[in-house]
Design an enzyme around this catalytic site. Structure first.
Site, short mmCIF file in Angstrom:
data_model
loop_
_atom_site.label_atom_id
_atom_site.label_comp_id
_atom_site.label_asym_id
_atom_site.label_seq_id
_atom_site.Cartn_x
_atom_site.Cartn_y
_atom_site.Cartn_z
N PRO A 282 -36.04 -7.73 18.67
CA PRO A 282 -37.10 -8.09 19.31
C PRO A 282 -37.90 -7.27 20.31
CG PRO A 282 -35.50 -9.81 19.47
CD PRO A 282 -35.02 -8.57 18.84
N GLU A 283 -39.27 -7.02 20.22
CA GLU A 283 -40.06 -6.17 21.14
C GLU A 283 -40.75 -6.84 21.95
OE1 GLU A 283 -41.87 -2.65 19.28
OE2 GLU A 283 -40.50 -2.49 17.82
#
Length: 270
Positions: free
Chosen positions: A2-3
């Site tokens: 996840p960014e």
């Protein structure tokens, strides 16, 4: 992994369920995550949740004694569920609330984290040296230009350095460089100030659009309500090696920079 947009979407999803609630129990089923969960985290028990904020990819749950620091790692996810909801494999942590709900942390790979920041202490070492948030006024082209002088590393690696600017991960770095028309392998010190101004604006636009659309759909990420993100439908270069550029129809190329796959259009990016 996840960014920043995915983490921000998670924050937006869980915040309404946590704010103003009192923590009744921090139930730890697996203490060995990326780092062992410290006993200090139990200070949240009996405390009201005052805010839910984000710094880079870290979620900060504020109480009077301090902050619970959560990181999703490579495969972590958060759900707001009834405390009585059946457990799934890799449900390692429950933050139980006074309304019978809980914030449940699931992490198959156990690269996530649950840490503690005492109020009044020096900033946690993981937060101490972070650069500015990309969606704030503290981040702009002048900031990038100033820090890039005489830097020989690739500009893509430069903007992915959290001491330069936080939260510009692999996907969004590739997309922002495409939007700004900059070759990802170009030395950071050789990029002009005007190009950095374009790049800073592109980073802001790409991240803001991704947050608005719910984060990028990755195999390890879904939103707090269980729905996937949708930004992957609008990726211009990332993961599209060999496919035609959406601007000029030149085949998208890939190369490895900093042990990460990078995607770009040789005609559109110079």
């Amino acid at each position: 992994m996840p960014e920043l947009p995915e983490v921000e979407v998670s924050r937006l999803g869980i915040s309404p369920h946590l704010l103003g609630r009192k923590v009744t129990l921090l139930q730890v089923r697996q203490r060995q995550l990326r780092w062992p969960i410290p006993p200090d985290t139990l200070q949240v028990e009996g405390e009201e949740i005052l805010s839910v904020t984000r710094r880079a990819k870290y979620l900060l749950i504020e109480t009077a004694p301090g902050w619970l620091i959560l990181h999703l790692g490579m495969s972590g996810s958060l759900r707001v569920l009834p405390t009585s909801a059946p457990l799934q494999k890799h449900d390692h942590l429950d933050l139980c609330l006074d309304n019978g709900q809980c914030l449940r942390f699931n992490d198959p790979r156990r690269f996530g984290a649950c840490l503690w920041q005492e109020r009044g202490d020096e900033p946690h070492p993981l937060l101490k040296r972070l650069g500015p948030e990309p969606l704030t006024e503290a981040f702009d082209g002048s900031h990038l230009y100033k820090l890039s002088r005489r830097r020989k590393l690739a500009v893509k690696n430069f903007i992915m350095d959290n001491q330069i600017v936080v939260g510009v991960g692999n996907i969004y770095a590739s997309e922002s460089l495409f939007m700004a028309g900059i070759d990802p392998s170009k030395a950071a010190g050789r990029v002009s100030k005007s190009c950095y101004e374009k790049l800073a604006l592109a980073i802001k636009q790409v991240l803001a659009r991704a947050i608005e659309q719910g984060g990028t759909t990755l195999k390890d990420f879904t939103q707090a309500d269980g729905n996937p993100g949708y930004f992957a439908q609008q990726l211009h270069v990332y993961g599209r090696a060999g496919q035609p550029c959406l601007r000029c129809e030149e085949p998208i190329k890939s190369l490895t920079l900093g042990q990460r796959n990078s995607y770009y259009c040789a005609r559109c990016q110079r």
